[in-house]
Design an enzyme around this catalytic site. Structure first.
Site, PDB file in Angstrom:
ATOM      1  N   GLU A 175      82.666 174.198  49.698  1.00 17.70           N
ATOM      2  CA  GLU A 175      83.795 174.705  49.709  1.00 17.70           C
ATOM      3  C   GLU A 175      84.584 175.050  49.105  1.00 17.70           C
ATOM      4  O   GLU A 175      84.993 173.815  47.837  1.00 17.70           O
ATOM      5  CB  GLU A 175      84.421 173.906  50.867  1.00 17.70           C
ATOM      6  CG  GLU A 175      83.423 173.637  51.939  1.00 17.70           C
ATOM      7  CD  GLU A 175      83.186 175.002  53.267  1.00 17.70           C
ATOM      8  OE1 GLU A 175      83.964 175.317  53.102  1.00 17.70           O
ATOM      9  OE2 GLU A 175      82.259 174.469  53.413  1.00 17.70           O
ATOM     10  N   ASP A 235      83.739 182.395  51.862  1.00 18.06           N
ATOM     11  CA  ASP A 235      84.610 181.705  50.289  1.00 18.06           C
ATOM     12  C   ASP A 235      83.360 182.343  49.243  1.00 18.06           C
ATOM     13  O   ASP A 235      83.812 181.917  48.025  1.00 18.06           O
ATOM     14  CB  ASP A 235      84.990 180.329  50.276  1.00 18.06           C
ATOM     15  CG  ASP A 235      84.050 179.038  50.971  1.00 18.06           C
ATOM     16  OD1 ASP A 235      82.838 179.874  51.845  1.00 18.06           O
ATOM     17  OD2 ASP A 235      84.112 178.925  50.670  1.00 18.06           O
ATOM     18  N   SER A 282      86.016 162.124  54.454  1.00 18.80           N
ATOM     19  CA  SER A 282      86.103 161.076  54.606  1.00 18.80           C
ATOM     20  C   SER A 282      87.530 160.163  53.125  1.00 18.80           C
ATOM     21  O   SER A 282      87.479 160.688  52.266  1.00 18.80           O
ATOM     22  CB  SER A 282      84.654 160.262  53.434  1.00 18.80           C
ATOM     23  OG  SER A 282      84.450 159.594  52.777  1.00 18.80           O
ATOM     24  N   GLY A 283      87.648 159.074  53.248  1.00 13.37           N
ATOM     25  CA  GLY A 283      88.763 158.274  52.420  1.00 13.37           C
ATOM     26  C   GLY A 283      87.746 158.163  50.842  1.00 13.37           C
ATOM     27  O   GLY A 283      88.039 157.486  50.645  1.00 13.37           O
ATOM     28  N   LEU A 343      73.859 175.708  55.809  1.00  8.79           N
ATOM     29  CA  LEU A 343      74.846 175.032  57.152  1.00  8.79           C
ATOM     30  C   LEU A 343      76.374 175.792  57.537  1.00  8.79           C
ATOM     31  O   LEU A 343      77.428 176.047  56.244  1.00  8.79           O
ATOM     32  CB  LEU A 343      75.000 174.025  56.342  1.00  8.79           C
ATOM     33  CG  LEU A 343      76.238 173.243  57.148  1.00  8.79           C
ATOM     34  CD1 LEU A 343      75.449 172.894  58.819  1.00  8.79           C
ATOM     35  CD2 LEU A 343      76.278 171.726  56.845  1.00  8.79           C
ATOM     36  N   CYS A 353      75.575 174.054  52.284  1.00 11.35           N
ATOM     37  CA  CYS A 353      74.392 173.973  52.139  1.00 11.35           C
ATOM     38  C   CYS A 353      73.333 173.949  50.869  1.00 11.35           C
ATOM     39  O   CYS A 353      74.035 172.931  50.374  1.00 11.35           O
ATOM     40  CB  CYS A 353      74.428 175.910  51.935  1.00 11.35           C
ATOM     41  SG  CYS A 353      75.410 176.632  52.666  1.00 11.35           S
ATOM     42  N   VAL A 398      79.991 176.797  58.626  1.00 15.36           N
ATOM     43  CA  VAL A 398      81.457 176.077  58.752  1.00 15.36           C
ATOM     44  C   VAL A 398      82.044 177.537  58.790  1.00 15.36           C
ATOM     45  O   VAL A 398      83.278 177.040  58.918  1.00 15.36           O
ATOM     46  CB  VAL A 398      81.368 175.279  57.412  1.00 15.36           C
ATOM     47  CG1 VAL A 398      82.907 174.619  57.395  1.00 15.36           C
ATOM     48  CG2 VAL A 398      80.940 174.323  57.248  1.00 15.36           C
TER      49      VAL A 398
END
Length: 612
Positions: A79, A102, A377-378, A51, A2, A53
Site C-alpha cells: 500500500e 495505487d 497493529s501497534g 488481495l 498481494c 483492498v
C-alpha cells in the site's frame, strides 16, 4: 496487499514457460485469495495473486502501461499511503489513469521519474517493474522492510518472489541450506539481505535491485539517517502527535472492512483510539480484537515478563474509544494442533518459529479474517520509542552484543546450542558469527555532532532494533497474516516517524523517567489512566500444562521414528525433556521442544538438501 513473483531470462523464451510461471504464482495464493494474473513476453514473466483492498474492480495485475518506446509492466504488493497526492501530481504532468488504484500510480510514477520514484513513496510495498524499453528489471522494497521480496540469480537472469516458496517452485532454484543459512536461522540477528536458502537473497529494506544484460546491481535509496534534533520537548511531543494522526488517517483508508489489533497495551491502544476518532468522523465504528486463552483469567500467574493479562485493559480502551470489540479465545488443543504448526511453518518457509505464540497468532488472524480484511497493529513502537525493558538496564547498555541476546542468552542457549548435535554446534560457531554480525551492525551507526557517549550508546541500541530486531517481528507478522489473507498495517513503521524519533535524544525519550515517554505524552488525552500507567507486556503465551503435555506426547511419538531431524538434533536431549513433569517444565525448555517439532515439520515439507 498481494503476492508477487517473476522470472527474467535473457537466453530463454519465457513465453514457452507459462506452466512454470503459474506454479510459482500459485504458491502465493494465500497472500492473494481474490484473483490471479500473469503477464509474459519473451524475456520477462510476471505472476500476481491479489488481495483486493483499494479499487476492488480496477486494480487487477500485472498491470501494463504503453509508452512510445514499448510497454512498462508491474507486479506490485503493498500500500502506498500518499498515492492520491502522487496521482494528482502525475495528472498535472500529463498522465491519464484508467483506475483508482495505487498500483497504477506507482507504475506511472516509474514512467515519469524512473527509480527516483522510490524516494517519493510513503507506505509498505515490494514491487517489480519490467521496462521493455531498455530490457531492465527493477525491484524496489519499502524503507523498513515491512513487505518481503526475495531474489535468486540464474545464469542468464533472475527469479523473484514475495516469499522463498515462489522461487523454490522453479526447478532452477536449489532447495538447499548450508551452514551460513543455518547460522542466520538460529542466531537471532536477521542480517539485512540474507536468506536461509542457498543462492537466495532478499532485497534489503530501502533497497533497489536492477537486472539487465549487464548483470545485477544493488543500491540503497534509504538508510536510517542521523540528524541534529533541534526541537524542544513541547514541540517534539506535538510533532509526534501530529505525525501519528496523519499516519493513522492515511492508513485507515480502505475499500474493505478494517479493524485494529488491541491488546490493551500503550501501542495498540494509541492506534485504536486514533483510528476510532478518524473513522468516527464519518459515523463508522471500528472493530477491535484481542487474543485470550481458555481459563487464563483463573490460572494466570504474573511473572517478570507479564505482570497482567491483556483482556481487562483491552475492554477498557474499547469502551472509551467506542469500538466494537471481540476477544478471540483459544484452547490448548487448537494451539498444539500439528496441522496448525504445519501451516505456520509453510507460511514462514523456515523452522524459525515462536512456537505457541506463532500458532496462536495464526489462529487469531484466521478468526479476524472472518470479519475484516485490513488490520492496524501497534507493532514496532517499542523499537521506535525505546519500550523494551532492556533499553533501560545498564548491564545491557554496556554489553558488547545485540541487546536482546544479552537478555535472553540463557534461553537462546537452551533453544539452540543444546538442541543440535555437538558436531553441528561446533561447525556453526555461533559466538564468533554473532560477534561478527554485531560488529558490522554497530559500524553502520553514524554519531551526531556533539553527541555524548551515553547518547551514542542509546542511538546504537535504537539502530540495532530498527535495522535488525524489528525485522524479525515484521517478517513474522507479514508471513502469518498473509497466510490467511489478512493485511496488517504498521503505523509506527512510517519512515517519517521513525526518522524523527530516532534522532530525538534519549534524555527526551525518557524525560519522565519511564519507557516510551514521548509516545505516552503525545497521546495521554486519548487513553485511560490504567493503560498509561501499565508496564509493557509482550504478546501472550499460553501457560496451560495441557499444551505442554500435548507437546510431550508429540515429542515421544517423534522419538519412535527415524525422522531426519535427528541428523541435526541430539536425540538424547529430547528424550530427557520428555521425562519431565509438564506442570513444572521451564518455559525455555518447552520452547526448545517446540523448535524440534517445528524443525521436523519443516524438513518434511521442504525436503531441503543440507550442506553442513
Amino acid at each position: 496487499m498481494c503476492g508477487i513473483t517473476g522470472w527474467i531470462s535473457f537466453d530463454r523464451d519465457l513465453e514457452q514457460q507459462r506452466t512454470q510461471l503459474d506454479a510459482m504464482t500459485q504458491t502465493m495464493a494465500c497472500r492473494g485469495p481474490d484473483a490471479g494474473g500473469a503477464w509474459i513476453e519473451r524475456h520477462a514473466a510476471f505472476g500476481h495473486r491479489r488481495l483486493s483492498v483499494i479499487d476492488l474492480e480496477g486494480g487487477a495485475q500485472p498491470m501494463v502501461v504503453p509508452t512510445d518506446n514499448g510497454p512498462v509492466s508491474i507486479t506490485y504488493s503493498g500500500e502506498v499511503y500518499n498515492f492520491k497526492e502522487l496521482r494528482a501530481e502525475l495528472v498535472r504532468r500529463g498522465h491519464r489513469f484508467r483506475t483508482a488504484s495505487d498500483t497504477e500510480v506507482v507504475l506511472n510514477g516509474y514512467v515519469e521519474w524512473g527509480e527516483a520514484l522510490a524516494d517519493r513513496l510513503n507506505g509498505i510495498y515490494a514491487f517489480a517493474i519490467w521496462d521493455s524499453r531498455v530490457e531492465k528489471l527493477v525491484l524496489i522494497r519499502d524503507r523498513m522492510g515491512v513487505k518481503p521480496l526475495y531474489f535468486y540469480e540464474t545464469e542468464d537472469g533472475v527469479m523473484f518472489g514475495s516469499e522463498p516458496k515462489a522461487i523454490l517452485a522453479n526447478p532452477l532454484a536449489e532447495r538447499a541450506v548450508d551452514l551460513a543459512g543455518l547460522r542466520e536461522l538460529v542466531s537471532f540477528t536477521q542480517t539485512p539481505g540474507s536468506s536461509l536458502w542457498c543462492g537466495m537473497r532478499e532485497v534489503v529494506p530501502g533497497g533497489i535491485v536492477i537486472v539487465d544484460r549487464a548483470g545485477l546491481r544493488e543500491r540503497r535509496y534509504w538508510t536510517l539517517p542521523t540528524r541534529q534534533h533541534t526541537d524542544d520537548l513541547k514541540t517534539t511531543i506535538g510533532n509526534v502527535r501530529d505525525l501519528l494522526e496523519d499516519i493513522v488517517n492515511r492508513q485507515v483508508v480502505s475499500d474493505v472492512p478494517r479493524c485494529t489489533l488491541l491488546s490493551g497495551g500503550l501501542d495498540s491502544s494509541v492506534i485504536t483510539a486514533l483510528a476510532a476518532a478518524k473513522l468516527g468522523e464519518s459515523g463508522e465504528k471500528v472493530r477491535s480484537f484481542d487474543v485470550d486463552f481458555v481459563g487464563r483469567a483463573d490460572d494466570f500467574v504474573a511473572d517478570e515478563l507479564r505482570g497482567t493479562t491483556d483482556a481487562p485493559y483491552a475492554r477498557e480502551v474499547a469502551a472509551r474509544a467506542g469500538t466494537q470489540h471481540q476477544s478471540i479465545v483459544l484452547d490448548h488443543a487448537s494451539i498444539a494442533d500439528p496441522d496448525i504448526r504445519r501451516k505456520v511453518i509453510t507460511a514462514r518457509d523456515s523452522p524459525l518459529s515462536l512456537g505457541d505464540m506463532d500458532t496462536s497468532l495464526y489462529l487469531l488472524f484466521q478468526a479476524i479474517r472472518q470479519h475484516s480484511t485490513v488490520a492496524l497493529s501497534g507493532e514496532s513502537a517499542d523499537e521506535v520509542f525505546g519500550g523494551y525493558r532492556w533499553f533501560h538496564q545498564p548491564e545491557v547498555q554496556a554489553a558488547k552484543t545485540f541487546p536482546w541476546m544479552a537478555v535472553f542468552v540463557s534461553g537462546a542457549k537452551a533453544q539452540v546450542s543444546d538442541r543440535f548435535n555437538p558436531g553441528i554446534t561446533a561447525a556453526l560457531d555461533l559466538p564468533t558469527y554473532i560477534a561478527d554480525q554485531y560488529s558490522t551492525a554497530v559500524g553502520e551507526v553514524e554519531r551526531a555532532e556533539g553527541e555524548s557517549d551515553h547518547e551514542m550508546t542509546m542511538r546504537t541500541m535504537s539502530h540495532l532494533h530498527l535495522t535488525r530486531f524489528v525485522r524479525m517481528l515484521l517478517e513474522r507478522k507479514d508471513r502469518i497474516s498473509m497466510a490467511v489473507g489478512l493485511e496488517v498495517r504498521v503505523p509506527f513503521c512510517d519512515h517519517r516517524l521513525v526518522e524523527y524519533v530516532y534522532n530525538a535524544p534519549w534524555s527526551m525519550k525518557t524525560f519522565d523517567g519511564r519507557e516510551k515517554s514521548l509516545l505516552r505524552a503525545a497521546t495521554a488525552d486519548l487513553l485511560p489512566q490504567s493503560v498509561l500507567e501499565r508496564t509493557k507486556a509482550p504478546y501472550p503465551a499460553t501457560l496451560d500444562p495441557q499444551y505442554t503435555s500435548a507437546l510431550l506426547q508429540q515429542s515421544k511419538e517423534l522419538l519412535t521414528t527415524d525422522d531426519p531431524v535427528f541428523g541435526l538434533v541430539d536425540r538424547s536431549w529430547l528424550q530427557d525433556i520428555t521425562q519431565q513433569d509438564p506442570s513444572n517444565m521451564p518455559l525455555d525448555v518447552r520452547n526448545g521442544m517446540e523448535r524440534v517439532l517445528d524443525l521436523s515439520t519443516w524438513l518434511d515439507i521442504y525436503r531441503p538438501e543440507l550442506r553442513l
